[in-house]
Design an enzyme around this catalytic site. Structure first.
Site, PDB file in Angstrom:
ATOM      1  N   HIS A 222       1.189  -1.310  -0.082  1.00  0.00           N
ATOM      2  CA  HIS A 222      -0.109  -0.018  -0.042  1.00  0.00           C
ATOM      3  C   HIS A 222       1.006   1.283   0.495  1.00  0.00           C
ATOM      4  O   HIS A 222       0.848   1.772  -0.456  1.00  0.00           O
ATOM      5  CB  HIS A 222      -0.672   0.166   0.601  1.00  0.00           C
ATOM      6  CG  HIS A 222      -2.125   0.985   0.719  1.00  0.00           C
ATOM      7  ND1 HIS A 222      -3.263   0.510   0.421  1.00  0.00           N
ATOM      8  CD2 HIS A 222      -2.092   2.327   1.635  1.00  0.00           C
ATOM      9  CE1 HIS A 222      -3.839   2.248  -0.178  1.00  0.00           C
ATOM     10  NE2 HIS A 222      -3.231   2.775   1.073  1.00  0.00           N
ATOM     11  N   TYR A 226       1.487   5.296  -3.189  1.00  0.00           N
ATOM     12  CA  TYR A 226       1.705   6.350  -2.555  1.00  0.00           C
ATOM     13  C   TYR A 226       3.696   6.975  -2.475  1.00  0.00           C
ATOM     14  O   TYR A 226       3.648   8.020  -2.789  1.00  0.00           O
ATOM     15  CB  TYR A 226       2.085   6.389  -0.618  1.00  0.00           C
ATOM     16  CG  TYR A 226      -0.068   6.812  -0.007  1.00  0.00           C
ATOM     17  CD1 TYR A 226      -0.702   7.810  -0.370  1.00  0.00           C
ATOM     18  CD2 TYR A 226      -0.574   5.858  -0.111  1.00  0.00           C
ATOM     19  CE1 TYR A 226      -1.946   7.056   0.278  1.00  0.00           C
ATOM     20  CE2 TYR A 226      -0.952   5.209   0.540  1.00  0.00           C
ATOM     21  CZ  TYR A 226      -2.116   6.336  -0.045  1.00  0.00           C
ATOM     22  OH  TYR A 226      -3.731   6.386   0.140  1.00  0.00           O
ATOM     23  N   HIS A 373     -10.139   0.263 -10.633  1.00  0.00           N
ATOM     24  CA  HIS A 373      -9.159   1.208  -9.604  1.00  0.00           C
ATOM     25  C   HIS A 373      -7.773   1.554  -9.902  1.00  0.00           C
ATOM     26  O   HIS A 373      -7.344   3.012  -9.756  1.00  0.00           O
ATOM     27  CB  HIS A 373      -9.329   0.922  -8.268  1.00  0.00           C
ATOM     28  CG  HIS A 373      -8.783   1.685  -7.625  1.00  0.00           C
ATOM     29  ND1 HIS A 373      -9.555   2.924  -6.994  1.00  0.00           N
ATOM     30  CD2 HIS A 373      -7.821   1.656  -5.782  1.00  0.00           C
ATOM     31  CE1 HIS A 373      -8.611   3.300  -5.826  1.00  0.00           C
ATOM     32  NE2 HIS A 373      -7.457   2.527  -6.227  1.00  0.00           N
ATOM     33  N   PHE A 374      -6.606   0.614 -10.021  1.00  0.00           N
ATOM     34  CA  PHE A 374      -4.905   1.174 -10.474  1.00  0.00           C
ATOM     35  C   PHE A 374      -4.957   1.519 -12.162  1.00  0.00           C
ATOM     36  O   PHE A 374      -3.844   2.225 -11.268  1.00  0.00           O
ATOM     37  CB  PHE A 374      -4.504  -0.375 -10.294  1.00  0.00           C
ATOM     38  CG  PHE A 374      -4.624  -1.391  -9.261  1.00  0.00           C
ATOM     39  CD1 PHE A 374      -4.781  -0.461  -7.430  1.00  0.00           C
ATOM     40  CD2 PHE A 374      -4.409  -1.950  -9.351  1.00  0.00           C
ATOM     41  CE1 PHE A 374      -4.215  -1.455  -6.767  1.00  0.00           C
ATOM     42  CE2 PHE A 374      -4.426  -3.178  -7.651  1.00  0.00           C
ATOM     43  CZ  PHE A 374      -4.114  -2.549  -6.624  1.00  0.00           C
ATOM     44  N   HIS A 375      -5.900   1.166 -12.251  1.00  0.00           N
ATOM     45  CA  HIS A 375      -5.931   1.768 -13.806  1.00  0.00           C
ATOM     46  C   HIS A 375      -6.470   3.729 -14.176  1.00  0.00           C
ATOM     47  O   HIS A 375      -5.987   4.543 -14.784  1.00  0.00           O
ATOM     48  CB  HIS A 375      -6.546   0.792 -15.054  1.00  0.00           C
ATOM     49  CG  HIS A 375      -5.762   0.161 -15.092  1.00  0.00           C
ATOM     50  ND1 HIS A 375      -6.022  -1.625 -14.828  1.00  0.00           N
ATOM     51  CD2 HIS A 375      -5.175   0.220 -17.024  1.00  0.00           C
ATOM     52  CE1 HIS A 375      -5.369  -1.853 -15.979  1.00  0.00           C
ATOM     53  NE2 HIS A 375      -4.592  -1.472 -16.862  1.00  0.00           N
ATOM     54  N   ARG A 438     -10.693 -10.262 -11.354  1.00  0.00           N
ATOM     55  CA  ARG A 438      -9.594  -9.980 -11.844  1.00  0.00           C
ATOM     56  C   ARG A 438      -8.350 -11.484 -12.098  1.00  0.00           C
ATOM     57  O   ARG A 438      -8.944 -12.321 -11.767  1.00  0.00           O
ATOM     58  CB  ARG A 438      -9.587  -9.321 -11.280  1.00  0.00           C
ATOM     59  CG  ARG A 438      -8.971  -9.644  -9.914  1.00  0.00           C
ATOM     60  CD  ARG A 438      -8.379  -8.843  -8.743  1.00  0.00           C
ATOM     61  NE  ARG A 438      -6.929  -7.907  -8.588  1.00  0.00           N
ATOM     62  CZ  ARG A 438      -6.229  -7.267  -7.903  1.00  0.00           C
ATOM     63  NH1 ARG A 438      -6.366  -6.997  -6.994  1.00  0.00           N
ATOM     64  NH2 ARG A 438      -5.467  -6.647  -8.515  1.00  0.00           N
ATOM     65  N   ARG A 439      -7.427 -10.897 -12.943  1.00  0.00           N
ATOM     66  CA  ARG A 439      -6.196 -11.898 -13.020  1.00  0.00           C
ATOM     67  C   ARG A 439      -7.160 -12.837 -13.873  1.00  0.00           C
ATOM     68  O   ARG A 439      -5.843 -14.142 -13.987  1.00  0.00           O
ATOM     69  CB  ARG A 439      -5.942 -11.885 -11.866  1.00  0.00           C
ATOM     70  CG  ARG A 439      -5.179 -11.191 -10.654  1.00  0.00           C
ATOM     71  CD  ARG A 439      -4.710 -11.898  -9.888  1.00  0.00           C
ATOM     72  NE  ARG A 439      -3.492 -11.098  -9.036  1.00  0.00           N
ATOM     73  CZ  ARG A 439      -3.910 -11.088  -7.676  1.00  0.00           C
ATOM     74  NH1 ARG A 439      -4.923 -11.228  -7.355  1.00  0.00           N
ATOM     75  NH2 ARG A 439      -3.040 -10.439  -7.044  1.00  0.00           N
TER      76      ARG A 439
END
Length: 552
Positions: A222, A226, A373-375, A438-439
């Site tokens: 996580h 950041y 979300h990551f994208h 996913r994946r």
């Protein structure tokens, strides 16, 4: 003349450009793997030469999520430190050591993935096992990044000794905060790789504590988000104001926001493990609360940025409730690309709140919503800001100018990227709400009752992936043009100043012992008892079919 204008000499520029070259080569390789994934998921495309879906999935995640970001961030931060506090020849030599150690590690891990001996995905969860060289390569990347950390720490320490009683330059302060966070959080992934994965992959031990390995990974995983995001914040706080002709809204607020990110970004890894057994629910709850505390510096940043935009616009004579928006340089790609990254962070942040919420997480857990979300976060907010930085940083490093052609191409590339991501991330979010995993390749669930519901969104991802790959090709052309073809000249290194006549920055904000101490105490509080419990009570290892697939 050039050194006076940019603050960088040729030796600095050569070092930083080496990091940029690896960044953009990674963009091409990782982007191609992403395109192939979206095509495979339609069910109408088969990978050639016996290449496996999870092989390209691993390349895509590792190359873009770890290699591209780490090389760009360290190169960019070397540029900021050289500009603000200087870089000695000895520090530059250690910078080169950082580059080569990271490159050797990256090459070793990449070769194992390409040979099909490390198809363990971006998270390399056990019981998936890779070739030992893959793990040694990861270790080298971490060690190389640590060298860069200590170069940056030394740069600021030396500057402070030469300027007693003065506040450190804001950007140098931000770089050191980011590298402190990186060093502390990578201790977790280094521990699991060195103590657990390498002996296990070498056959020295027959099993490993899987829950412990996953917990150590997310202790790192996580804060990694950041580590990606804070360099974008550096550009937003201290570079965009210069580009729009304004000043930094508040030096103190910017430092406070970065300190809060340092404190609250690390002791929160359990919110990625909400559905995993073996972790006491109370500790999950505590870390979820700490996760939501990170919203505070994000809101401070949003307030600071739009205050900067409004104040600058009103100083230029624009009136009305939203009249100040008209002063913003919408046709300047150095502003437009990062600004659109900011806009994307609004839905991205909302999605992050859903992911970290215990109840709502149940709906999207382990679905392609999380990938969407990551994208939005990494592949839109962060990457668009990195592209915006590149449009002025590469000319600064290569001794060239930003001409009308590159600005127009940059605007086009940004719009193409936004359109592609609308289809890509939008389709992923919607398919995730319908339960699409996913994946997973299409063949994993072809013929299931839900596959017919998901297939339309799979085509949406393929459309988005194709548009995004066009955006990658445009960006690569822009990089080559800025490096070799743009008109020669001196481009300014844009760093904004704090407004005059404001309250001085409180000295407590540079009390490193205080803030590092609070961070360590919070980490110890959030992890000590759960770690002891995991080590004492969880089984040493489990077959794949007995172990649940994790949240992220």
């Amino acid at each position: 003349m050039i050194a006076e204008k940019t603050g960088l000499n040729k030796s600095d520029s050569k070092l930083i450009m080496s990091f940029m070259w690896v960044t953009f080569i990674s963009l091409l390789i990782g982007g191609l793997m992403g395109l192939l994934q979206t095509l495979v998921r339609t069910g109408n495309f088969t990978l050639p030469f016996g290449i496996g879906y999870y092989q390209i999935l691993t390349v895509h995640g590792v190359i873009l999520g770890l290699v591209l970001t780490t090389f760009f961030i360290i190169g960019f931060q070397f540029a900021l430190m050289a500009k603000t506090v200087g870089m000695t020849s000895k520090q530059r030599k250690w910078g080169w050591a950082s580059f080569w150690v990271m490159l050797i590690g990256t090459t070793a891990s990449a070769i194992m993935i390409l040979l099909g001996k490390a198809s363990v995905l971006y998270t390399f969860y056990a019981p998936l096992k890779a070739h030992p060289i893959f793990y040694f390569g990861l270790t080298f990347v971490i060690i190389g990044s640590w060298i860069a950390c200590f170069v940056n720490f030394r740069q600021l320490y030396k500057w402070k000794k030469e300027h007693p009683g003065e506040h450190s330059p804001l950007l140098a302060f931000m770089v050191v905060i980011n590298m402190l966070m990186w060093f502390i959080c990578t201790l977790g992934v280094a521990a699991t790789v060195l103590i657990q994965f390498i002996p296990w992959s070498l056959g020295l031990v027959g099993s490993m504590n899987i829950l412990l390995s996953r917990t150590l990974f997310w202790y790192f995983g996580h804060p990694l988000v950041y580590f990606w995001l804070l360099p974008a914040y550096m550009a937003w706080y201290a570079i965009l104001p210069k580009i729009i002709g304004g000043k930094i809204f508040s030096d103190s607020l910017a430092r406070l926001a970065f300190i809060l990110f340092l404190i609250f970004s690390i002791p929160v890894g359990f919110h990625h493990q909400l559905l995993e057994p073996g972790i006491d629910p109370m500790w999950k709850y505590i870390q979820v609360v700490l996760t939501f505390a990170v919203i505070i510096p994000s809101l401070l940043t949003a307030f600071s940025m739009f205050a900067t935009f409004e104040i600058t616009g009103r100083q230029k004579g624009y009136t009305g409730l939203f009249g100040w928006l008209r002063h913003l340089p919408w046709k300047d790609v150095r502003f437009f690309a990062p600004f659109m990254g900011m806009v994307a962070f609004i839905p991205a942040g909302a999605g992050g709140i859903i992911n970290a919420s215990n109840q709502m997480n149940q709906v999207v857990h382990n679905t392609i919503w999380v990938t969407g979300h990551f994208h939005l976060t990494l592949a839109t907010t962060v990457i668009l800001t990195f592209f915006g930085i590149s449009y002025w940083l590469v000319p600064v490093l290569t001794g060239r100018k930003i001409d009308k052609k590159i600005n127009t191409l940059g605007m086009t590339q940004t719009i193409v990227w936004l359109v592609g991501m609308f289809f890509m991330s939008g389709s992923m979010h919607l398919a995730g709400l319908l339960g699409a995993p996913r994946r997973s390749a299409f063949s994993d669930y072809q013929g299931s009752a839900q596959a017919a519901e998901w297939i339309g969104y799979q085509y949406g991802q393929a459309i988005g992936g194709s548009i995004l790959f066009i955006g990658i090709l445009i960006m690569l052309y822009n990089f080559f043009y800025m490096t070799f073809k743009a008109p020669k000249g001196v481009e300014e290194f844009p760093i904004a100043e704090a407004p005059t006549g404001t309250e001085p920055t409180p000295i407590v904000l540079e009390n490193w012992r205080l803030w590092i101490g609070i961070t360590v105490v919070l980490i110890a509080f959030a992890y000590t008892i759960p770690f002891v419990d995991i080590i004492q009570n969880s089984p040493p290892g489990s077959p794949p079919f007995e172990w649940p697939i994790g949240n992220n």
